[in-house]
Enzyme design. Structure first.
Site, PDB file in Angstrom:
ATOM      1  N   CYS A 221     -11.405 -42.196 -50.217  1.00 14.21           N
ATOM      2  CA  CYS A 221     -12.822 -41.852 -50.297  1.00 14.21           C
ATOM      3  C   CYS A 221     -13.036 -40.556 -49.537  1.00 14.21           C
ATOM      4  CB  CYS A 221     -13.658 -42.943 -49.649  1.00 14.21           C
ATOM      5  SG  CYS A 221     -13.229 -44.569 -50.261  1.00 14.21           S
TER       6      CYS A 221
ATOM      7  N   ARG B  26     -11.708 -36.647 -54.090  1.00 13.71           N
ATOM      8  CA  ARG B  26     -11.055 -37.738 -53.375  1.00 13.71           C
ATOM      9  C   ARG B  26     -11.402 -39.102 -53.951  1.00 13.71           C
ATOM     10  NH1 ARG B  26      -9.026 -36.426 -48.380  1.00 13.71           N
ATOM     11  NH2 ARG B  26      -9.169 -38.598 -47.781  1.00 13.71           N
TER      12      ARG B  26
ATOM     13  N   TRP C 249     -13.910 -44.429 -53.938  1.00 10.94           N
ATOM     14  CA  TRP C 249     -12.959 -44.812 -54.981  1.00 10.94           C
ATOM     15  C   TRP C 249     -12.578 -46.239 -54.631  1.00 10.94           C
ATOM     16  CZ3 TRP C 249      -7.570 -45.940 -55.300  1.00 10.94           C
ATOM     17  CH2 TRP C 249      -7.008 -45.807 -56.581  1.00 10.94           C
TER      18      TRP C 249
ATOM     19  N   ASN D 110     -13.175 -44.552 -44.878  1.00 10.52           N
ATOM     20  CA  ASN D 110     -12.080 -44.253 -45.795  1.00 10.52           C
ATOM     21  C   ASN D 110     -10.852 -44.964 -45.236  1.00 10.52           C
ATOM     22  OD1 ASN D 110     -10.172 -43.069 -47.474  1.00 10.52           O
ATOM     23  ND2 ASN D 110     -10.089 -41.169 -46.292  1.00 10.52           N
ATOM     24  N   GLY D 111     -10.192 -45.785 -46.055  1.00 11.07           N
ATOM     25  CA  GLY D 111      -9.028 -46.530 -45.572  1.00 11.07           C
ATOM     26  C   GLY D 111      -9.152 -47.991 -45.947  1.00 11.07           C
TER      27      GLY D 111
ATOM     28  N   GLU E 272       7.302 -34.785 -66.228  1.00 15.67           N
ATOM     29  CA  GLU E 272       6.088 -34.156 -65.699  1.00 15.67           C
ATOM     30  C   GLU E 272       5.120 -33.794 -66.839  1.00 15.67           C
ATOM     31  OE1 GLU E 272       4.655 -33.999 -63.026  1.00 15.67           O
ATOM     32  OE2 GLU E 272       3.336 -32.264 -63.047  1.00 15.67           O
TER      33      GLU E 272
ATOM     34  N   LYS F 165       1.370 -35.251 -67.189  1.00 20.56           N
ATOM     35  CA  LYS F 165       0.179 -34.392 -67.279  1.00 20.56           C
ATOM     36  C   LYS F 165      -0.676 -34.834 -68.456  1.00 20.56           C
ATOM     37  CE  LYS F 165       0.097 -33.099 -64.198  1.00 20.56           C
ATOM     38  NZ  LYS F 165       0.943 -33.142 -63.055  1.00 20.56           N
TER      39      LYS F 165
ATOM     40  N   GLU G  78      -2.343 -38.460 -67.946  1.00 24.40           N
ATOM     41  CA  GLU G  78      -3.376 -38.635 -66.921  1.00 24.40           C
ATOM     42  C   GLU G  78      -4.677 -37.910 -67.250  1.00 24.40           C
ATOM     43  OE1 GLU G  78      -2.213 -37.269 -63.005  1.00 24.40           O
ATOM     44  OE2 GLU G  78      -1.167 -35.573 -63.850  1.00 24.40           O
TER      45      GLU G  78
ATOM     46  N   HIS H 261      19.085 -44.279 -77.765  1.00 27.36           N
ATOM     47  CA  HIS H 261      19.290 -45.645 -77.269  1.00 27.36           C
ATOM     48  C   HIS H 261      18.016 -46.484 -77.350  1.00 27.36           C
ATOM     49  CE1 HIS H 261      23.319 -44.646 -75.987  1.00 27.36           C
ATOM     50  NE2 HIS H 261      22.841 -43.544 -75.396  1.00 27.36           N
TER      51      HIS H 261
ATOM     52  N   LYS I 211      -7.607 -37.697 -56.192  1.00 25.06           N
ATOM     53  CA  LYS I 211      -6.675 -36.640 -55.811  1.00 25.06           C
ATOM     54  C   LYS I 211      -5.661 -37.089 -54.769  1.00 25.06           C
ATOM     55  CE  LYS I 211      -4.937 -32.591 -55.974  1.00 25.06           C
ATOM     56  NZ  LYS I 211      -4.009 -32.394 -57.101  1.00 25.06           N
TER      57      LYS I 211
HETATM   58  C1  F6R Z   1      -0.167 -36.148 -60.852  1.00 19.44           C
HETATM   59  C2  F6R Z   1      -0.562 -36.343 -59.489  1.00 19.44           C
HETATM   60  C3  F6R Z   1      -0.031 -37.507 -58.733  1.00 19.44           C
HETATM   61  C4  F6R Z   1       0.448 -37.045 -57.351  1.00 19.44           C
HETATM   62  C5  F6R Z   1       0.868 -38.247 -56.484  1.00 19.44           C
HETATM   63  C6  F6R Z   1       1.428 -37.795 -55.159  1.00 19.44           C
HETATM   64  O1  F6R Z   1      -0.731 -35.017 -61.393  1.00 19.44           O
HETATM   65  O2  F6R Z   1      -1.301 -35.568 -58.955  1.00 19.44           O
HETATM   66  O3  F6R Z   1       0.990 -38.154 -59.431  1.00 19.44           O
HETATM   67  O4  F6R Z   1       1.512 -36.164 -57.542  1.00 19.44           O
HETATM   68  O5  F6R Z   1      -0.226 -39.080 -56.272  1.00 19.44           O
HETATM   69  O6  F6R Z   1       0.493 -37.029 -54.464  1.00 19.44           O
HETATM   70  P1  F6R Z   1       0.903 -36.123 -53.234  1.00 19.44           P
HETATM   71  O7  F6R Z   1       1.790 -35.050 -53.742  1.00 19.44           O
HETATM   72  O8  F6R Z   1      -0.395 -35.611 -52.705  1.00 19.44           O
HETATM   73  O9  F6R Z   1       1.615 -37.012 -52.260  1.00 19.44           O
END
Ligand code: F6R
Length: 609
Positions: A2, A27, A75, A101-102, A482, A486, A489, A505, A604
């Site tokens: 949060c 966040r 969140w 937050n937590g 990756e 992308k 998500e 396979h 994020k």
């Molecule tokens: C994907 C994404 C997440 C983060 C993951 C780790 O686009 O953003 O998969 O990579 O939550 O986050 P960090 O790097 O902040 O530890």
């Protein structure tokens, strides 16, 4: 998961808090709320939905004159997104308001106890338990009550608390969740991160873990959770509020994709020693002798950072000759890993606040490992708790989907490979070849970005498809993962990443005209093999979008669409091949009218396990 903002000063608190929340919305954003003190009483406005909805709903109702308040963007962890579960939470007598937050791990036991004492709960949250506890102990001394309540809770918290009858005092505390104080002139700010307050002040104090802060209009005191006064440092934050704005792009994600020539350059600035064919990474805090003795590296990370780690593992073994492995942070801590004095643990995290990664870091440190970090967020929990490390210097990444952090992580991993490799098996000349290739990457990325319009055209043809497969081999297998991440998500399209040769396979059964395949087929040692995989797809009626090396005309015979990337050495090729995949995902999501910067169900920084 949060965002928290607090303010005490001379301005109207409501607009300051709303602006701060907007900057923190990345966040988490399923509900938002504000508490103010109006003539000795608490007034709370909160709602399900985004900050803009809270603003529209509360703006006209808030009476002028409140110069202290707290606010929160949520969140959900405990309880669904709803008005009742939104923060701030108040105690039974409505005397104190608290944002958090937590996670309070022992909230159920505390809640039962409070219920037996007659407390009636208004929400399903763990946070309300903490608010009720502070309320229980509050007899006019807010700091004392907060400290007493926190002594009873297990878990993580970043909190801000105010009391209706105490309009001069804002109390904050943290354990495990970030909290930063903004120091103004006759005013103070409190926030989960500095982006919420930089428009008002550039002077900040990153609170150390397990600390408590008392702010009034003219003064501040920082203590540990037992109220013992602590030392601290006021720092100058070097990015502006403007840097956080979208800079003319429709979304932060696109802006951040386009920033990559600069962010990659920033990651190597002052570190790449082209003439020596080597690198210097001062932040590692290890002497040369220690670096020479390392014979194994464990990379620990989540999500996109985990994909970067997979590339790092490959570089480390193939180029530097150091045995390497990659672990999901969430698995590492429950696996009793073997760590000896010659093992180095590297945690990789953009935010530096990912709970799984932080827990893995602590587990490794507990077992006696030297733990180093590759982080973007300066002053973050991971940056502080590691023994040393390397910052990405990519600037704040606001789009939830990580882009520029990924390429900066790859850059730092390449530097690390150079450094360790030159101590082992990379010759001076080989080192120079790698260093020169790295130096060219920013301009090569710029060249790929010029194909944005062509990539958008491809996206236009495919945005209605509901499934995609991404294939790559060797250094570009993690890039396939990756690319698929992308797409899924931000566009909510089902996408799978696979090592190209694994397709036969199982996944090959999926191939038909409705399943586009994105294949990374660069001119490297596995080129011919990947070409065979493409032919297998064609034979089954599948459509191929190929990422190929500039000058490869041959591939046009096999792929419906080709996006070219400049030639580089194999270990650096992920820095280039990932760029078209970021753009493709972006444009497909844009055609589908998705909320690109804030995709559903995501936030994020994932500060819960
Ligand atoms: C994907 C994404 C997440 C983060 C993951 C780790 O686009 O953003 O998969 O990579 O939550 O986050 P960090 O790097 O902040 O530890």
């Amino acid at each position: 998961m949060c965002g928290i903002v607090g303010y005490v000063g001379k301005r109207e608190a409501f607009p300051v808090l709303i602006e701060g929340l907007s900057a923190l919305e990345y966040r988490g954003y399923d509900s938002a709320g504000v508490a103010l003190i109006d003539k000795g009483s608490l007034v709370v406005w909160k709602n399900k939905g985004k900050v803009a909805q809270l603003k529209a709903f509360a703006e006209k109702k808030v009476k002028p004159g409140s110069t202290i308040g707290i606010a929160h963007t949520r969140w959900a962890t405990h309880g669904v997104p709803s008005q009742a579960n939104a923060h701030p939470h108040t105690d039974a007598k409505n005397r104190i308001a608290l944002v958090h937050n937590g996670i309070i791990e022992n909230y159920a036991a505390l809640k039962d106890k409070l219920k037996k004492e007659g407390v009636v709960f208004k929400s399903e949250t763990d946070t309300e338990v903490l608010a009720q506890l502070v309320g229980k102990y509050y007899k006019g001394d807010l700091v004392g009550a907060v400290s007493q309540a926190l002594a009873e809770v297990d878990g993580t918290f970043g909190i801000a608390v105010i009391a209706g009858d105490n309009p001069d005092v804002l109390v904050g505390a943290r354990r495990g969740s970030p909290l930063v104080v903004g120091v103004g002139d006759g005013e103070y700010f409190l926030a989960s991160d500095a982006s919420a307050i930089v428009r008002y002040t550039k002077r900040v104090i990153y609170l150390k873990d397990s600390s408590l802060v008392v702010l009034n209009r003219s003064d501040h005191t920082i203590m540990d959770l037992d109220k013992k006064v602590m030392t601290y440092e006021i720092q100058h934050v070097d990015y502006t509020a403007e840097a956080l704005a979208k800079g003319g792009f429709p979304h932060f994600m696109l802006k951040e994709i386009f920033e990559q020539p600069d962010t990659i350059r920033n990651a190597m600035r002052g570190r790449l020693l082209v003439d020596d064919g080597s690198a210097r990474l001062d932040g590692l805090n290890l002497v040369m002798q220690q670096l020479r003795q390392i014979n194994r590296i464990i990379f620990v990370a989540c999500g996109t950072s985990w994909h970067a780690a997979l590339v790092g593992e490959h570089m480390m073994e193939e180029i530097a000759g150091v045995s390497a492995e990659v672990e999901y942070a969430s698995e590492f801590r429950y696996r009793n890993p073997i760590i000896d004095p010659h093992t180095l643990v590297f945690v990789i995290s953009q935010s530096g606040e990912t709970a799984d990664t932080l827990a893995a870091l602590r587990e490794a440190a507990n077992k006696g490992a030297t733990v180093l970090g590759i982080c973007n967020a300066v002053g973050s929990s991971i940056a502080r708790e590691t023994h040393g490390g390397v910052y990405l210097h990519a600037g704040p990444e606001i789009g939830v989907a990580s882009t520029k952090a990924f390429t900066s992580q790859l850059t730092v991993l390449a530097l690390l490979t150079l450094l360790l490799g030159r101590m082992r098996r990379i010759s001076h000349d080989e080192g120079i070849t790698i260093a020169q290739a790295l130096q060219e990457i920013p301009e090569q990325v710029k060249k790929i970005l010029k194909q944005n319009a062509a990539i958008k055209d491809i996206a236009k043809r495919y945005w209605k498809h509901n499934n995609f497969i991404y294939l790559g081999r060797s250094y570009n297998f993690p890039v396939a993962l990756e690319g698929a991440l992308k797409l899924k998500e931000i566009s909510y399209i089902h996408a799978e990443g696979y090592p190209a040769a694994e397709m036969k396979h199982g996944p090959i059964a999926l191939i038909d005209k409705d399943l586009p395949s994105v294949v990374i087929a660069l001119k490297d040692s596995v080129y011919e093999k990947v070409l065979s995989n493409i032919q297998e797809i064609n034979a089954r009626g599948g459509q191929v979008i190929a990422i190929a090396t500039e000058g490869d005309k041959n591939i046009k015979k096999y792929a419906a669409h080709v996006i070219y990337v400049p030639k580089t050495i194999p270990m650096l090729s992920p820095l280039l091949s990932v760029i078209p995949l970021q753009l493709l995902a972006y444009h497909i999501a844009a055609f589908r009218k998705c909320e690109i910067d804030q995709p559903r169900n995501l936030a994020k920084s994932v500060t819960v396990e």
